[in-house]
Enzyme design. Structure first.
Site, PDB file in Angstrom:
ATOM      1  N   ARG A  80       1.121  -1.100  -0.076  1.00 13.37           N
ATOM      2  CA  ARG A  80       0.332  -0.167  -0.446  1.00 13.37           C
ATOM      3  C   ARG A  80       0.819   1.044  -0.085  1.00 13.37           C
ATOM      4  O   ARG A  80       1.470   1.602   1.085  1.00 13.37           O
ATOM      5  CB  ARG A  80      -1.174  -0.180   1.010  1.00 13.37           C
ATOM      6  CG  ARG A  80      -1.437   1.095   1.586  1.00 13.37           C
ATOM      7  CD  ARG A  80      -2.910   1.231   2.743  1.00 13.37           C
ATOM      8  NE  ARG A  80      -3.387   2.184   2.534  1.00 13.37           N
ATOM      9  CZ  ARG A  80      -3.585   3.426   3.527  1.00 13.37           C
ATOM     10  NH1 ARG A  80      -2.352   2.801   5.236  1.00 13.37           N
ATOM     11  NH2 ARG A  80      -3.916   4.302   3.542  1.00 13.37           N
ATOM     12  N   HIS A 124      -2.820  10.463   0.726  1.00  8.62           N
ATOM     13  CA  HIS A 124      -2.726  11.308   2.399  1.00  8.62           C
ATOM     14  C   HIS A 124      -1.704  12.150   2.693  1.00  8.62           C
ATOM     15  O   HIS A 124      -0.156  12.440   3.039  1.00  8.62           O
ATOM     16  CB  HIS A 124      -1.131   9.410   2.786  1.00  8.62           C
ATOM     17  CG  HIS A 124      -0.888   8.975   3.312  1.00  8.62           C
ATOM     18  ND1 HIS A 124      -1.304   7.569   3.681  1.00  8.62           N
ATOM     19  CD2 HIS A 124      -0.492   9.678   4.797  1.00  8.62           C
ATOM     20  CE1 HIS A 124      -0.625   6.680   5.293  1.00  8.62           C
ATOM     21  NE2 HIS A 124      -0.083   8.255   5.459  1.00  8.62           N
ATOM     22  N   GLU A 169      -7.115   8.333   6.784  1.00 10.02           N
ATOM     23  CA  GLU A 169      -7.120   8.922   7.759  1.00 10.02           C
ATOM     24  C   GLU A 169      -8.157  10.597   8.302  1.00 10.02           C
ATOM     25  O   GLU A 169      -7.030  10.810   8.316  1.00 10.02           O
ATOM     26  CB  GLU A 169      -6.424   8.667   9.322  1.00 10.02           C
ATOM     27  CG  GLU A 169      -6.017   7.451   9.320  1.00 10.02           C
ATOM     28  CD  GLU A 169      -4.600   7.526  10.281  1.00 10.02           C
ATOM     29  OE1 GLU A 169      -3.958   8.783  10.917  1.00 10.02           O
ATOM     30  OE2 GLU A 169      -4.028   6.268  10.478  1.00 10.02           O
ATOM     31  N   ASN A 298      -7.084   1.152   9.809  1.00 13.12           N
ATOM     32  CA  ASN A 298      -5.363   1.676  10.918  1.00 13.12           C
ATOM     33  C   ASN A 298      -5.755   1.755  12.349  1.00 13.12           C
ATOM     34  O   ASN A 298      -6.780   2.149  12.796  1.00 13.12           O
ATOM     35  CB  ASN A 298      -5.453   3.014  10.192  1.00 13.12           C
ATOM     36  CG  ASN A 298      -5.099   3.324   8.582  1.00 13.12           C
ATOM     37  OD1 ASN A 298      -5.347   2.275   8.772  1.00 13.12           O
ATOM     38  ND2 ASN A 298      -5.160   4.204   8.639  1.00 13.12           N
ATOM     39  N   TYR A 300      -3.961   1.444  16.008  1.00 17.45           N
ATOM     40  CA  TYR A 300      -2.068   1.511  16.376  1.00 17.45           C
ATOM     41  C   TYR A 300      -2.718   1.397  18.350  1.00 17.45           C
ATOM     42  O   TYR A 300      -2.378   0.647  18.607  1.00 17.45           O
ATOM     43  CB  TYR A 300      -1.655   2.909  16.241  1.00 17.45           C
ATOM     44  CG  TYR A 300      -1.114   2.934  15.319  1.00 17.45           C
ATOM     45  CD1 TYR A 300       0.241   2.812  14.844  1.00 17.45           C
ATOM     46  CD2 TYR A 300      -1.551   4.039  14.324  1.00 17.45           C
ATOM     47  CE1 TYR A 300       0.610   2.883  13.272  1.00 17.45           C
ATOM     48  CE2 TYR A 300      -1.497   3.533  12.718  1.00 17.45           C
ATOM     49  CZ  TYR A 300      -0.875   3.372  12.113  1.00 17.45           C
ATOM     50  OH  TYR A 300       0.047   3.262  10.566  1.00 17.45           O
ATOM     51  N   GLU A 376      -3.528   0.245   8.002  1.00 21.88           N
ATOM     52  CA  GLU A 376      -2.227   0.138   9.467  1.00 21.88           C
ATOM     53  C   GLU A 376      -2.381  -0.281  10.441  1.00 21.88           C
ATOM     54  O   GLU A 376      -3.626  -0.715  10.955  1.00 21.88           O
ATOM     55  CB  GLU A 376      -1.993   1.199   9.473  1.00 21.88           C
ATOM     56  CG  GLU A 376      -1.464   2.862   8.401  1.00 21.88           C
ATOM     57  CD  GLU A 376      -1.860   4.245   8.383  1.00 21.88           C
ATOM     58  OE1 GLU A 376      -1.428   4.624   9.516  1.00 21.88           O
ATOM     59  OE2 GLU A 376      -2.208   4.781   7.110  1.00 21.88           O
TER      60      GLU A 376
HETATM   61  C1  PNW Z   1      -1.113   7.251  10.944  1.00 19.21           C
HETATM   62  N1  PNW Z   1      -2.505  10.610  16.355  1.00 19.21           N
HETATM   63  O1  PNW Z   1      -0.802   8.853  11.224  1.00 19.21           O
HETATM   64  C2  PNW Z   1      -1.030   7.776   9.013  1.00 19.21           C
HETATM   65  O2  PNW Z   1      -1.282   6.711   8.852  1.00 19.21           O
HETATM   66  C3  PNW Z   1       0.871   7.123   9.307  1.00 19.21           C
HETATM   67  O3  PNW Z   1       1.126   7.970   8.103  1.00 19.21           O
HETATM   68  C4  PNW Z   1       1.057   7.298  10.343  1.00 19.21           C
HETATM   69  O4  PNW Z   1       3.021   7.370  10.108  1.00 19.21           O
HETATM   70  C5  PNW Z   1       0.678   6.181  11.362  1.00 19.21           C
HETATM   71  O5  PNW Z   1      -0.444   6.228  11.746  1.00 19.21           O
HETATM   72  C6  PNW Z   1       1.695   6.620  12.641  1.00 19.21           C
HETATM   73  O6  PNW Z   1       1.693   7.366  13.174  1.00 19.21           O
HETATM   74  C7  PNW Z   1      -1.520   8.978  12.767  1.00 19.21           C
HETATM   75  O7  PNW Z   1      -2.760  11.558  16.746  1.00 19.21           O
HETATM   76  C8  PNW Z   1      -1.045  10.023  13.020  1.00 19.21           C
HETATM   77  O8  PNW Z   1      -4.112   9.905  16.306  1.00 19.21           O
HETATM   78  C9  PNW Z   1      -1.941  10.739  14.161  1.00 19.21           C
HETATM   79  C10 PNW Z   1      -2.679   9.777  15.512  1.00 19.21           C
HETATM   80  C11 PNW Z   1      -3.170   8.836  14.893  1.00 19.21           C
HETATM   81  C12 PNW Z   1      -2.271   8.394  13.211  1.00 19.21           C
END
Ligand code: PNW
Length: 476
Positions: A80, A124, A169, A298, A300, A376
């Protein structure tokens, strides 16, 4: 979700890795490319850690053949990537720049030759600066410009790319970019950020109908969201209400119009003191709600919230993203964010795979049958090469392992999950954090641009090759 068992994934499960143009390409002024909002932002003193920019990044623009060879060595089935809008359409208007399109055509051909399926993200976060100067996402016209750009890329690459993601996002674009100001373009106007969110939704809808017009019928179109898994700190009514308000601003402001053709009443009420939403015009909701072939998710880390009496407490922290002067949550003043207990990554984000499981279950129920694609998931750690040059990252292997267990559990419980893209293939420009935070499965020595697969890359290659997750693999 643990145990000494081997977990087997479906034979057609997609194993991939993800990147984004501004984070890896470099070559910021090559072949007619002009600045995007991220060039402007990163070149503004004080905006990124160490003043880092994507001018050179990991020089993928010149090294893409080596990078595709690396993906092939790692047995990835899919990749991707995103297209840089100002490379293809420097002013955000008018005809495409041939050399810009040529780069992506060469990249895609290289992938196809190696048997790697391309998944293309159109946006992006690198809006052409000229469009920001004309008003950016709070300005309605930007949505129409995006649809035109989508058609240009669709026409050029539709014969060889089967998976199309409109936006990555939009929450980050709207609320980190226009309310918190920690992402480009760095504005801090909560009312404008809500207009931006609507125009991003509109951009997605208009672009999706353009893509349907220009792409072959077999092509699949979707969007990648980062819905929050929001948890109330206590079961009290006040804390649950805080979680509801954040869920509306994080997730339902997008999924409402995209999938159900509406902005939820509670969201409109909660934000009424900032806007009457009159920028939502007749017909917009029908334009936004286009049938989709997949939903990209995505994930995290989850969010833990409580209600508070203190004005402005939503400004304090969000999942360890650090102190903020301006909140990314318009009108959600009396909400506090807390650091969940337990392990954290180098971003200070807590490691919690149940958040991914919950997300997959939520959208399986809300959108029955719609294929889900994890576009992601991954983690930053303080990776350092050994004297022999090798890089050992057992924490990343553990992070990936427990999140893949969660994916497997969701599959077992009936979720229609098509595949998983690790973030990220390579260490890269981590937005406001610059090059400080390393998310790659492949280590990059920024001085020499040398790539070294970390032990997690070798571990992930074995998972991708066998479609199996074995307990003993954790040792890396
Ligand atoms: C995502 N938050 O970014 C992006 O899609 C990527 O480009 C990035 O490198 C990756 O996650 C890791 O950070 C985010 O503040 C950035 O919640 C900030 C947030 C969430 C996702």
């Amino acid at each position: 979700m643990t145990g000494n068992v081997t977990l087997t994934f479906p034979p057609d499960f997609i194993w991939g890795a993800a990147t984004a143009a501004y984070q890896i390409e470099g070559a910021a002024s090559a072949d007619g490319r002009t600045p995007s909002i991220w060039d402007t932002f990163s070149h503004t003193p004080g905006r990124t850690a160490g003043g880092d920019t994507g001018d050179v990044a990991v020089d993928h623009y010149h090294r893409f053949r080596d990078d595709v060879a690396l993906m092939s060595d790692l047995d990835l089935g899919a990749y991707r990537f995103s297209v840089s809008w100002p490379r293809v359409q420097p002013t955000g208007r008018g005809p495409a720049v041939q050399r810009g399109l040529d780069f992506y055509r060469a990249l895609v051909d290289e992938l196809l030759e190696k048997g790697i399926t391309p998944a293309l993200t159109l946006y992006h976060w690198d809006l052409p600066q000229e469009l920001e100067d004309a008003g950016g996402w709070p300005h309605r016209d930007t949505a129409y410009r995006f649809a035109e750009y989508a058609a240009l890329v669709g026409e050029a690459l539709g014969d060889r790319v089967g998976t199309w993601i409109t936006l990555n996002e939009p929450w980050c674009s709207a609320f980190l970019g226009y309310a918190a100001g920690v992402h480009a373009p760095g504005r801090t106007d909560p009312a404008a950020s809500l207009r931006a969110a609507h125009h991003l939704n509109l951009a997605h809808g208009l672009a999706t109908s353009e893509l349907r017009r220009v792409l072959p019928a077999r092509a699949e179109v979707g969007i990648s969201l980062n819905p929050a898994t929001v948890r109330p700190r206590t079961p009290s009514e006040a804390d649950r209400d805080a979680a509801r308000r954040i869920d509306a601003l994080a997730t339902r402001v997008f999924t409402g119009p995209l999938f159900h053709g509406r902005y939820d009443a509670d969201l409109l009420d909660d934000t009424a003191r900032l806007t009457d939403w009159s920028f939502v015009r007749d017909g917009d909701l029908e334009l936004i709600k286009q049938p989709l072939d997949l939903l990209g998710l995505n994930y995290y880390t989850p969010s833990l919230v409580s209600a508070t009496d203190a004005e402005g407490s939503a400004r304090e922290r969000r999942d360890g993203h650090g102190a903020r002067d301006h909140s990314p949550w318009p009108a959600a003043d009396r909400v506090a964010f807390h650091q969940p207990p337990g392990e954290r990554t180098a971003m200070e984000w807590s490691v919690d795979p149940t958040g991914l499981y919950d997300l997959l279950q939520r959208f399986s129920r809300e959108l029955p049958g719609l294929p889900l694609l994890i576009t992601e998931n991954g983690a930053a750690y303080d990776d350092k090469p050994e004297p022999d040059g090798s890089v050992h990252d057992p924490e990343r292997i553990a992070y990936l392992h427990c999140h893949l267990e969660a994916v497997h559990a969701a599959l077992r419980d009936g979720a229609n999950i098509r595949g998983y893209f690790l973030w990220s293939l390579l260490d890269n420009f981590e937005w406001a954090y610059g090059y400080e935070k390393r998310f790659g499965a492949v280590y990059v020595d920024y001085a020499t641009q040398q790539r070294t697969p970390k032990s997690s890359a070798l571990w992930y290659a074995q998972v991708a090759r066998t479609g199996r997750l074995r307990e003993a693999d954790d040792l890396g």
